[in-house]
Motif scaffolding. Structure first.
Motif, short mmCIF file in Angstrom:
data_model
loop_
_atom_site.label_atom_id
_atom_site.label_comp_id
_atom_site.label_asym_id
_atom_site.label_seq_id
_atom_site.Cartn_x
_atom_site.Cartn_y
_atom_site.Cartn_z
N ARG A 65 -5.71 5.92 -4.45
CA ARG A 65 -4.32 5.65 -4.09
C ARG A 65 -3.64 4.77 -5.14
NH1 ARG A 65 -2.90 7.04 1.00
NH2 ARG A 65 -4.57 7.71 2.42
N SER A 123 0.83 -1.21 0.00
CA SER A 123 0.00 0.00 0.00
C SER A 123 0.86 1.25 0.00
CB SER A 123 -0.92 0.00 1.22
OG SER A 123 -1.67 1.19 1.28
N LYS A 124 1.93 1.24 0.77
CA LYS A 124 2.82 2.39 0.82
C LYS A 124 3.51 2.60 -0.51
CE LYS A 124 6.66 4.36 3.44
NZ LYS A 124 7.61 4.15 4.56
N LEU A 137 -3.92 14.00 -3.58
CA LEU A 137 -4.90 13.14 -4.26
C LEU A 137 -6.19 13.88 -4.61
CD1 LEU A 137 -4.56 9.80 -2.25
CD2 LEU A 137 -3.53 10.39 -4.46
N THR A 193 1.68 9.49 -5.78
CA THR A 193 2.21 10.81 -5.44
C THR A 193 3.24 11.26 -6.46
OG1 THR A 193 1.84 10.46 -3.08
CG2 THR A 193 3.42 12.14 -3.70
N ASN A 206 0.96 4.10 -2.97
CA ASN A 206 0.71 5.49 -2.64
C ASN A 206 1.86 6.37 -3.10
OD1 ASN A 206 -0.68 7.67 -1.52
ND2 ASN A 206 0.38 7.48 0.43
#
Length: 234
Positions: A66, A3-4, A39, A11, A7
């Motif tokens: 995301r 998930s990181k 976002l 970004t 994301n």
């Protein structure tokens, strides 16, 4: 961890899109992310010339997942416009309603270009509405005032907000001058195009002329009587 990573990918991609749109702006469109959340982007669309939206400034937002750019954003229009419902997710081929048609290569510029293109068309879709061109022009004229009531709009686009205020002041001044000219015209017509001083002067001149005519008339009468008496005596 996954998930990181995703994301971070979103970004990085959105930062890249921001640099791209600043360097090569989309015609009639401006956009930038919230300082507190990359976002969520906010955009403004200026109504193109010779369209029912001419003169309008329309504020909306893009909400990215995301998983962007692998999944498409939600698209909203905030300013009343006569084409789309306000604060409602729009069903477009570039929005999250159609993940099957989404292309990860599409950028924020691509999304906003597609939105403007669809706005100028009349094809119905979920989130669209049908209104007359007259209604669209009325909403275009009112869009500035509506946007000034939105604090997010004013914070993100302060130069445009100031532009709208200056335009409102200019129109108010034109209206004031037009009203003053109309009042002066009415007073002028009520006096037959003359002011009270002119009327008074004309009254004095008229009286003098009348007196002259009376004196001339009396002199002529006296001369006539004298002539008649002289003829009788002879």
């Amino acid at each position: 961890m996954n998930s990181k990573r995703v994301n971070t990918t979103a970004t990085a991609r959105l930062k890249q899109d921001y640099m791209r749109i600043m360097k090569d702006p989309v015609p009639y469109v401006r956009a930038l992310p919230l300082p507190s959340n990359i976002l969520e982007w906010h955009y403004i669309v200026r109504g193109p010339e010779k369209s029912p939206y001419e003169g309008g400034i329309y504020h909306g937002k893009l909400v990215f997942p995301r998983q962007f750019p692998f999944k498409p954003p939600s698209i909203y229009m905030i300013t009343p416009n006569g084409r789309f419902k306000c604060n409602t997710r729009l069903c477009l081929s570039i929005s999250d309603f159609h993940p099957d048609t989404w292309n990860p290569a599409w950028s924020v510029s691509t999304i906003l270009t597609g939105l403007l293109s669809f706005m100028l068309e009349k094809d119905p879709t979920l989130g669209s509405i049908e209104t007359s061109d007259y209604t669209k022009r009325q909403l275009a004229a009112q869009s500035g005032s509506f946007n000034l009531s939105d604090s997010v709009f004013c914070d993100l686009f302060p130069d445009v907000a100031e532009e709208i205020k200056e335009e409102q002041q200019r129109r108010a001044e034109e209206l004031r001058q037009s009203t003053n000219h109309g009042a002066i015209g009415q007073r002028s017509h009520s006096n037959d195009g003359q002011n009270p001083a002119d009327n008074e002067n004309q009254g004095l001149i008229g009286s003098a002329l009348a007196n002259i005519f009376v004196i001339v008339g009396l002199a002529a009468f006296a001369y006539t009587v004298k002539y008649v008496l002289k003829s009788i005596v002879e």
